[in-house]
Design an enzyme around this catalytic site. Structure first.
Site, PDB file in Angstrom:
ATOM      1  N   LYS A  92      -0.288  -3.911  -6.838  1.00  0.00           N
ATOM      2  CA  LYS A  92      -0.253  -2.939  -7.668  1.00  0.00           C
ATOM      3  C   LYS A  92       0.596  -2.263  -7.941  1.00  0.00           C
ATOM      4  CE  LYS A  92      -3.192  -0.335  -4.772  1.00  0.00           C
ATOM      5  NZ  LYS A  92      -3.291  -1.442  -4.277  1.00  0.00           N
ATOM      6  N   GLN A 109      -4.524   2.079  -2.380  1.00  0.00           N
ATOM      7  CA  GLN A 109      -5.703   0.991  -1.241  1.00  0.00           C
ATOM      8  C   GLN A 109      -5.994   0.141  -2.663  1.00  0.00           C
ATOM      9  OE1 GLN A 109      -5.101   3.921   0.367  1.00  0.00           O
ATOM     10  NE2 GLN A 109      -3.385   4.175   1.404  1.00  0.00           N
ATOM     11  N   GLY A 128       2.045   1.522   0.328  1.00  0.00           N
ATOM     12  CA  GLY A 128       3.598   0.893  -0.264  1.00  0.00           C
ATOM     13  C   GLY A 128       3.567  -0.018  -1.123  1.00  0.00           C
ATOM     14  N   HIS A 129       3.942   0.539  -2.354  1.00  0.00           N
ATOM     15  CA  HIS A 129       3.673  -0.420  -3.825  1.00  0.00           C
ATOM     16  C   HIS A 129       5.455  -0.514  -3.822  1.00  0.00           C
ATOM     17  CE1 HIS A 129       0.223   2.354  -4.522  1.00  0.00           C
ATOM     18  NE2 HIS A 129       0.242   0.974  -4.168  1.00  0.00           N
ATOM     19  N   GLY A 146      -6.588  -3.996  -0.546  1.00  0.00           N
ATOM     20  CA  GLY A 146      -4.968  -2.638  -1.118  1.00  0.00           C
ATOM     21  C   GLY A 146      -3.657  -4.624  -0.463  1.00  0.00           C
ATOM     22  N   ASP A 147      -2.882  -3.481  -0.856  1.00  0.00           N
ATOM     23  CA  ASP A 147      -2.012  -5.173  -1.782  1.00  0.00           C
ATOM     24  C   ASP A 147      -1.713  -6.023  -2.564  1.00  0.00           C
ATOM     25  OD1 ASP A 147      -0.372  -3.673   1.089  1.00  0.00           O
ATOM     26  OD2 ASP A 147      -1.919  -4.332   2.339  1.00  0.00           O
ATOM     27  N   GLU A 148      -2.658  -5.345  -3.293  1.00  0.00           N
ATOM     28  CA  GLU A 148      -2.771  -6.466  -4.243  1.00  0.00           C
ATOM     29  C   GLU A 148      -1.420  -7.116  -5.227  1.00  0.00           C
ATOM     30  OE1 GLU A 148      -4.873  -3.534  -3.986  1.00  0.00           O
ATOM     31  OE2 GLU A 148      -6.841  -4.271  -3.753  1.00  0.00           O
ATOM     32  N   THR A 182      -3.241   3.250   9.624  1.00  0.00           N
ATOM     33  CA  THR A 182      -1.363   2.767   9.940  1.00  0.00           C
ATOM     34  C   THR A 182      -0.757   4.164  10.138  1.00  0.00           C
ATOM     35  OG1 THR A 182      -1.131   4.291   8.012  1.00  0.00           O
ATOM     36  CG2 THR A 182      -1.786   2.378   6.925  1.00  0.00           C
ATOM     37  N   VAL A 237       3.272 -13.773 -11.204  1.00  0.00           N
ATOM     38  CA  VAL A 237       3.469 -14.862 -10.691  1.00  0.00           C
ATOM     39  C   VAL A 237       5.337 -14.775 -10.055  1.00  0.00           C
ATOM     40  CG1 VAL A 237       2.714 -16.119 -12.619  1.00  0.00           C
ATOM     41  CG2 VAL A 237       4.629 -15.745 -12.853  1.00  0.00           C
TER      42      VAL A 237
HETATM   43  P1  IMP Z   1      -5.232   5.045   7.214  1.00  0.00           P
HETATM   44  O1  IMP Z   1      -5.697   4.366   5.893  1.00  0.00           O
HETATM   45  O2  IMP Z   1      -4.237   4.435   7.735  1.00  0.00           O
HETATM   46  O3  IMP Z   1      -6.634   5.671   7.791  1.00  0.00           O
HETATM   47  O4  IMP Z   1      -6.299   3.367   8.021  1.00  0.00           O
HETATM   48  C1  IMP Z   1      -7.348   2.771   7.854  1.00  0.00           C
HETATM   49  C2  IMP Z   1      -7.659   1.720   6.786  1.00  0.00           C
HETATM   50  O5  IMP Z   1      -6.866   0.943   5.855  1.00  0.00           O
HETATM   51  C3  IMP Z   1      -6.467   0.586   7.860  1.00  0.00           C
HETATM   52  O6  IMP Z   1      -7.762  -0.653   8.155  1.00  0.00           O
HETATM   53  C4  IMP Z   1      -5.254   0.390   7.526  1.00  0.00           C
HETATM   54  O7  IMP Z   1      -4.625  -0.801   7.736  1.00  0.00           O
HETATM   55  C5  IMP Z   1      -5.806   0.232   5.247  1.00  0.00           C
HETATM   56  N1  IMP Z   1      -4.417   0.822   5.156  1.00  0.00           N
HETATM   57  C6  IMP Z   1      -4.617   1.830   4.710  1.00  0.00           C
HETATM   58  N2  IMP Z   1      -3.207   1.589   3.258  1.00  0.00           N
HETATM   59  C7  IMP Z   1      -3.139   0.655   3.495  1.00  0.00           C
HETATM   60  C8  IMP Z   1      -2.655  -0.009   2.413  1.00  0.00           C
HETATM   61  O8  IMP Z   1      -1.814   0.724   1.443  1.00  0.00           O
HETATM   62  N3  IMP Z   1      -2.388  -1.438   1.962  1.00  0.00           N
HETATM   63  C9  IMP Z   1      -3.598  -1.822   2.286  1.00  0.00           C
HETATM   64  N4  IMP Z   1      -4.024  -1.685   3.688  1.00  0.00           N
HETATM   65  C10 IMP Z   1      -4.410  -0.071   4.326  1.00  0.00           C
END
Ligand code: IMP
Length: 427
Positions: free
Chosen positions: A16, A225, A40-41, A12-14, A130, A415
């Site tokens: 996108k 994600q 969170g985009h 996640g958090d790439e 989260t 970039v």
């Molecule tokens: P959940 O999706 O809130 O159940 O969290 C499960 C796992 O996914 C945790 O490690 C979160 O930090 C991770 N996670 C959920 N949504 C994101 C995201 O948008 N970016 C990064 N990690 C995420």
């Protein structure tokens, strides 16, 4: 490509949001198929920063249809907040440019509470969720104890179903976790009114998207994600509760897989992860702090500092292979400037074995040792570069070396956070 899936190829958090925002220019329809307000985009337009949680990134372009598919876990209160926030900032949102699946499951207060209480219960074994109720909502969906958006639209159905469900959930909250129960009447009032507000957006979005595709419209499926957080493919149990990759599109958007025309993965030039769980290429100490600070790696949804590490070619190769990606976008290349030599994880070692293919059968991914390859870094700021040939030589070599190692073409480089801060290599 008339239909394309864009997915995260790490944890996640790439980045996108920005890429999908750009690709939305050429799309007619942008569809979310999984996840919820855990995502969170971030999109930056003309210096303004937007963080979208549930609404697809195409909302920032006029004339696009944005769809929240049946596979998304929808928190209606958060969705209304997001709609209002966009309208306040001058972005029109109505039943034409935003569509919400009647079949999407609803996140209630008890899901959020149980998410947080279960994490407390797990103690050291916590997942680091989260806390947005995502896991409990999907669990109820699978247990056939969930309510869908359509159920919010009928006050009688809502009352009957929520009364029955909350009796059990409150028993759990009170008797197992020792906390005060969720108030049924408050919930009924707030969710019935949310249902009324959302009514103009609700429809059979699967049929709408399939119809659009048949009519020659271009459809972009926006993943949230990343594959390493996928409930089947990821680092279970430290994952989110949905199929984050291409496999999620069919079920979560009600779109036939045979009509998916392409897939593009997104991965950062390094790597981060939020929450607990295995992260083979993680850095510790000062170097991690430096990378985190350079990349502004703090959660867009929770504000939590992200764990940071080097690019893991083993994991990205696996994610792109699973998604059948014909290309990928490397984001945040600018962040690596000035960090000195750069490492790349090229293989894992465990129990005397060397793995260049991701060993998803190992339960102890956190015990693997990473084999590194060191590459020379560069000091120059590359955020203004728009042409691959104009990058510093070491930056070019890094990109080309990683591309070869991963074995899938890099079709674009990002970039900087702004819409135009990209170097196209075919996309
Ligand atoms: P959940 O999706 O809130 O159940 O969290 C499960 C796992 O996914 C945790 O490690 C979160 O930090 C991770 N996670 C959920 N949504 C994101 C995201 O948008 N970016 C990064 N990690 C995420």
């Amino acid at each position: 490509m008339p239909s394309i899936s864009v997915f995260g190829a790490q944890w996640g958090d790439e980045g996108k949001g920005k890429i999908i925002d750009r690709m939305a220019i050429d799309a007619d329809c942008v569809v979310r198929y999984q996840g919820g307000a855990n995502a969170g985009h971030t999109v930056v337009v003309g210096g303004d920063r937007y963080v979208l949680h549930l609404i697809p990134s195409g909302i920032l372009h006029a004339g696009k249809v944005n769809v929240i598919g049946n596979g998304v876990a929808v928190d209606p209160l958060k969705l209304i907040e997001e709609i209002d926030g966009l309208i306040e900032r001058g972005t029109p949102v109505d039943g034409k440019n935003l569509r919400l699946s009647a079949g999407a499951h609803v996140i209630f207060e008890h899901h959020r509470r149980i998410d947080q209480l279960s994490e407390r219960w797990r103690g050291d074994g916590r997942i680091g969720t989260t806390g947005r109720g995502i896991g409990p909502c999907y669990a109820d969906k699978a247990a056939r104890a969930g309510l869908r958006v359509t159920d919010l639209l009928d006050a009688d159905v809502l009352r009957r179903r929520l009364t029955a469900i909350l009796a059990e959930k409150n028993a759990l909250i009170e008797r197992v976790h020792g906390e005060s129960p969720v108030d049924l009447d408050e919930q009924l009032a707030s969710y019935a009114s949310a249902g009324d507000r959302l009514r103009p957006f609700v429809g059979d979005t699967g049929a709408e998207v399939r119809r659009a595709y048949r009519a020659g419209k271009r459809v972009l499926f926006e993943g949230a994600q990343g594959v390493m957080l996928d409930i089947d493919a990821g680092t279970y149990p430290y994952v989110t509760s949905s199929n984050t990759g291409v496999a999620g599109v069919a079920a979560g958007a009600s779109f036939p897989p045979s009509q998916l025309d392409g897939a593009i993965g997104i991965a950062k030039a390094y790597c981060t992860r939020v929450g607990e769980g295995p992260f083979p290429s993680e850095l510790e100490g000062a170097k991690a702090d430096e990378l985190r600070a350079a990349g502004h790696e703090y959660g867009a949804t929770t504000g939590r500092p992200r764990r940071a590490g080097w690019f893991d070619a083993v994991a990205v190769r696996y994610a792109l292979e699973l998604g059948g990606a014909e290309g990928w976008v490397m984001t945040k290349l600018d962040v690596l400037a000035g960090l000195g030599d750069i490492e790349v994880g090229v293989a894992y070692r465990h129990g005397g074995e060397r793995f260049t293919e991701y060993p998803s059968h190992l339960s102890a991914i956190d015990e693997v040792e990473v084999e590194w390859r060191s590459l020379p870094g560069w000091a120059e700021d590359v955020s203004g570069v728009r042409d691959f040939a104009a990058l510093p030589e070491n930056a070019r070599s890094y990109v080309e070396w990683v591309e070869k190692e991963v074995g899938v073409p890099i079709v674009m480089l990002s970039v900087g956070p702004e819409r135009d801060a990209v170097i196209s290599r075919g996309l």
